[in-house]
Design a protein around this motif. Structure first.
Motif, PDB file in Angstrom:
ATOM      1  N   PRO A 151       0.826  -1.201   0.000  1.00  0.00           N
ATOM      2  CA  PRO A 151       0.000   0.000   0.000  1.00  0.00           C
ATOM      3  C   PRO A 151       0.863   1.254   0.000  1.00  0.00           C
ATOM      4  O   PRO A 151       1.943   1.280   0.593  1.00  0.00           O
ATOM      5  N   VAL A 152       0.383   2.285  -0.669  1.00  0.00           N
ATOM      6  CA  VAL A 152       1.077   3.577  -0.691  1.00  0.00           C
ATOM      7  C   VAL A 152       0.889   4.223   0.685  1.00  0.00           C
ATOM      8  O   VAL A 152      -0.246   4.353   1.158  1.00  0.00           O
ATOM      9  N   LEU A 198       0.791   7.252   2.019  1.00  0.00           N
ATOM     10  CA  LEU A 198      -0.143   8.369   2.167  1.00  0.00           C
ATOM     11  C   LEU A 198      -1.477   8.107   1.471  1.00  0.00           C
ATOM     12  O   LEU A 198      -2.444   8.822   1.700  1.00  0.00           O
ATOM     13  N   ALA A 199      -1.523   7.085   0.638  1.00  0.00           N
ATOM     14  CA  ALA A 199      -2.750   6.757  -0.106  1.00  0.00           C
ATOM     15  C   ALA A 199      -2.944   5.246  -0.101  1.00  0.00           C
ATOM     16  O   ALA A 199      -2.797   4.579  -1.123  1.00  0.00           O
ATOM     17  N   PRO A 200      -3.263   4.670   1.071  1.00  0.00           N
ATOM     18  CA  PRO A 200      -3.314   3.213   1.186  1.00  0.00           C
ATOM     19  C   PRO A 200      -4.430   2.561   0.377  1.00  0.00           C
ATOM     20  O   PRO A 200      -4.467   1.331   0.271  1.00  0.00           O
ATOM     21  N   GLU A 201      -5.315   3.373  -0.213  1.00  0.00           N
ATOM     22  CA  GLU A 201      -6.311   2.811  -1.128  1.00  0.00           C
ATOM     23  C   GLU A 201      -5.642   2.211  -2.355  1.00  0.00           C
ATOM     24  O   GLU A 201      -6.237   1.399  -3.056  1.00  0.00           O
ATOM     25  N   LEU A 202      -4.422   2.638  -2.642  1.00  0.00           N
ATOM     26  CA  LEU A 202      -3.676   2.183  -3.811  1.00  0.00           C
ATOM     27  C   LEU A 202      -2.511   1.311  -3.371  1.00  0.00           C
ATOM     28  O   LEU A 202      -1.920   1.542  -2.317  1.00  0.00           O
ATOM     29  N   SER A 203      -2.169   0.327  -4.205  1.00  0.00           N
ATOM     30  CA  SER A 203      -1.004  -0.519  -3.945  1.00  0.00           C
ATOM     31  C   SER A 203      -0.104  -0.509  -5.173  1.00  0.00           C
ATOM     32  O   SER A 203      -0.589  -0.460  -6.306  1.00  0.00           O
ATOM     33  N   LEU A 204       1.201  -0.559  -4.920  1.00  0.00           N
ATOM     34  CA  LEU A 204       2.201  -0.527  -5.987  1.00  0.00           C
ATOM     35  C   LEU A 204       3.232  -1.619  -5.764  1.00  0.00           C
ATOM     36  O   LEU A 204       3.518  -2.003  -4.629  1.00  0.00           O
ATOM     37  N   HIS A 205       3.828  -2.077  -6.867  1.00  0.00           N
ATOM     38  CA  HIS A 205       4.975  -2.975  -6.782  1.00  0.00           C
ATOM     39  C   HIS A 205       6.200  -2.122  -6.452  1.00  0.00           C
ATOM     40  O   HIS A 205       6.675  -1.345  -7.297  1.00  0.00           O
TER      41      HIS A 205
END
Length: 199
Positions: free
Chosen positions: A10-11, A13-20
């Motif tokens: 999860p990002v 500051l923006a845990p709604e989004l996830s990144l590799h």
């Protein structure tokens, strides 16, 4: 290719989004053998930088900025700002970067979030740029590109954590965030980061 493990995270500051993202406690140039080579950009896309996080948080909290609009994310890196714009219901979101690995990473990260990006958008209505004013060589190039977009009636939003080459006189501060960042990357655990609108 990246010689370090990544995981879908999860990002901050923006845990709604996830990144590799890279999971090892390493800095940017640790992933290039400690060297900078002009023919191979360092893997900026393997990290989620403060400026991109701030843009993503701002868009997620103010979805009308992107909803229904054609969006271009320049120097996309991991694609976090572009992915946030797509999550907000943008009509189309394109990503560009000098590093083809970054564009590929942005598409991979978008897919992990159930979203789709493109590589081109005609006449963008919103231009995003996170953490692009980091060097005296890159900053004037980015300024020229963003001013051209503004002259073409696009709204321009920039996320900047005080990198040192940010042309503040051309922008109005919209909001600020305290963004969590990896200590091994930034030598601090958080950066105060502004979201700025080009005048």
């Amino acid at each position: 290719m990246l010689d370090a493990p990544t995981a879908l995270l999860p990002v901050p500051l923006a845990p709604e989004l996830s990144l590799h993202l890279v999971t090892a406690p390493v800095g940017l140039f640790d992933l290039t053998g400690g060297e900078f080579r002009s023919d191979t950009p360092p893997p900026f896309w393997a990290f989620v930088w403060a400026g991109g996080q701030a843009l993503a948080r701002y868009l997620l909290d103010h979805p009308d900025e992107a909803a229904g609009r054609r969006v271009l994310d320049v120097a996309t890196g991991s694609g976090v700002a572009a992915i946030a714009a797509a999550r907000c219901g943008a009509a189309q979101v394109a990503v560009t970067d000098i590093d083809p690995e970054a564009v590929a990473a942005a598409h991979r990260n978008a897919a992990a979030n159930g979203l789709t990006l493109t590589d081109r958008v005609d006449e963008p209505e919103l231009v995003l740029a996170g953490d692009v004013f980091y060097s005296p060589i890159v900053a004037p190039q980015m300024t020229t590109q963003l001013r051209a977009a503004r002259r073409n009636s696009a709204s321009v939003l920039v996320g900047d954590p005080g990198r040192g080459y940010f042309p503040e006189r051309l922008f109005t501060l919209v909001t600020e965030y305290v963004v969590p960042v990896p200590v091994h990357l930034e030598e601090t655990g958080e950066l105060r980061t502004g979201v700025w609108r080009m005048r």
